[in-house]
Scaffold this motif. Structure first.
Motif, mmCIF file in Angstrom:
data_model
loop_
_atom_site.group_PDB
_atom_site.id
_atom_site.type_symbol
_atom_site.label_atom_id
_atom_site.label_comp_id
_atom_site.label_asym_id
_atom_site.label_seq_id
_atom_site.Cartn_x
_atom_site.Cartn_y
_atom_site.Cartn_z
ATOM 1 N N SER A 202 45.064 38.162 40.955
ATOM 2 C CA SER A 202 46.107 38.966 41.587
ATOM 3 C C SER A 202 45.859 40.418 41.202
ATOM 4 O O SER A 202 44.905 40.727 40.469
ATOM 5 C CB SER A 202 47.501 38.513 41.132
ATOM 6 O OG SER A 202 47.704 38.811 39.757
ATOM 7 N N SER B 169 54.353 38.010 41.033
ATOM 8 C CA SER B 169 53.643 36.759 40.762
ATOM 9 C C SER B 169 54.334 36.042 39.617
ATOM 10 O O SER B 169 55.110 36.647 38.870
ATOM 11 C CB SER B 169 52.171 37.022 40.403
ATOM 12 O OG SER B 169 52.075 37.694 39.154
ATOM 13 N N THR C 200 53.486 35.173 44.291
ATOM 14 C CA THR C 200 52.201 34.482 44.163
ATOM 15 C C THR C 200 52.275 33.500 42.997
ATOM 16 O O THR C 200 52.780 33.834 41.923
ATOM 17 C CB THR C 200 51.075 35.495 43.923
ATOM 18 O OG1 THR C 200 51.000 36.381 45.038
ATOM 19 C CG2 THR C 200 49.732 34.806 43.735
#
Length: 274
Positions: free
Chosen positions: A13, A147, A186
């Protein structure tokens, strides 16, 4: 303890990379994803889930940046066995929800705590279910939707295994609700590939649990309410191999306890039987 596996950082990420640990298996899938977190321009780093006691893997993590903090998502050895050694290599404290897995002066983690390290803000999210001490780590600034490092609470492939009696299935379902509320973040799992939407995956996981519970209810209607774990596992998990049969029985035990209302049923090893 050494390994010939690779030790390259891979991007997961905007704010995270990971090194795949050399411990593949039926319950750990491709191996443990050991994450390295840092803000842009920072040399300092946070490592999440150091993984097994593998010297090459741990050395690679130690060289991935100036490690200032080590976090673990839960107590299992495929996440924690290398923690003390990584502390030795870096001097960084190790923090976990379970004080038995804290090292170097690291304090136990608390739900809702915001950790500031490596230029980041990391929020601790309690997620009992895979184990009673499971936590996730929310990075709200990691990309447009943030995330979440989900440990083994949510995997990149398959579903996690309930390890009765370490916790309750009710607790696990509540954890899924808590994670769903974080929206389309995410998913950075400890095993398997990155996934695009935490809310969607959490809903899928809940649907899977409801399907399993319906199957078990049907078996109990046929065999009787006092059917044993082995009998129910034979009926519901007839297609699983011997390497994950024990995990299937643990999952059945947790679900039977939940259905019978006696408060049992959380989770332990990763795997893809649920």
């Amino acid at each position: 303890m050494t390994s010939d596996s690779g030790s390259a950082l891979q991007r997961s990420s905007q704010l995270t990379t990971f090194i795949l640990a050399p411990n593949p298996g039926p319950m750990s899938l491709d191996g443990t994803n050991s994450y390295v977190l840092r803000a842009p321009g920072q040399s300092a780093a946070v490592v999440v889930d150091p993984g097994p006691l593998d010297e090459r893997h741990l050395t690679a993590l130690a060289r991935a940046g100036a490690v200032e903090l080590i976090l673990v998502t839960h107590r299992h050895a495929d996440h924690t066995a290398g923690s003390a050694r990584l502390h030795d290599l870096t001097g960084a404290p190790v923090r976990a929800a379970d004080p038995n897995h804290c090292h170097g002066g690291g304090e136990p983690l608390a739900h809702g705590e915001v950790i500031r390290a490596a230029g980041l803000e990391i929020t601790v999210v309690a997620a009992p279910g895979h184990t009673s001490d499971s936590v996730c780590f929310h990075l709200p600034a990691d990309g447009p939707n943030g995330s979440v490092l989900t440990g083994d609470t949510i995997l990149g492939r398959g579903t996690t295994v309930l390890d009765y009696p370490d916790g309750t299935l009710g607790g696990y379902l509540a954890s899924l609700d808590r994670l769903e509320a974080l929206g389309p973040a995410t998913v950075l799992p400890a095993h398997g590939p990155v996934l695009p939407s935490l809310a969607a995956v959490a809903r899928d996981y809940r649907a899977h649990r409801e399907e399993r519970l319906a199957q078990i209810r049907a078996v109990l209607d046929r065999l009787g309410r006092d059917a044993s774990v082995v009998e129910v596992a034979d009926a519901v998990y007839a297609d699983v191999g011997p390497s994950v049969r024990r995990a299937a029985e643990l999952s059945v035990a947790a679900q039977l306890s939940y259905l019978r209302g006696d408060g049992g049923g959380q989770a332990a090893t990763a795997g893809t039987v649920g």
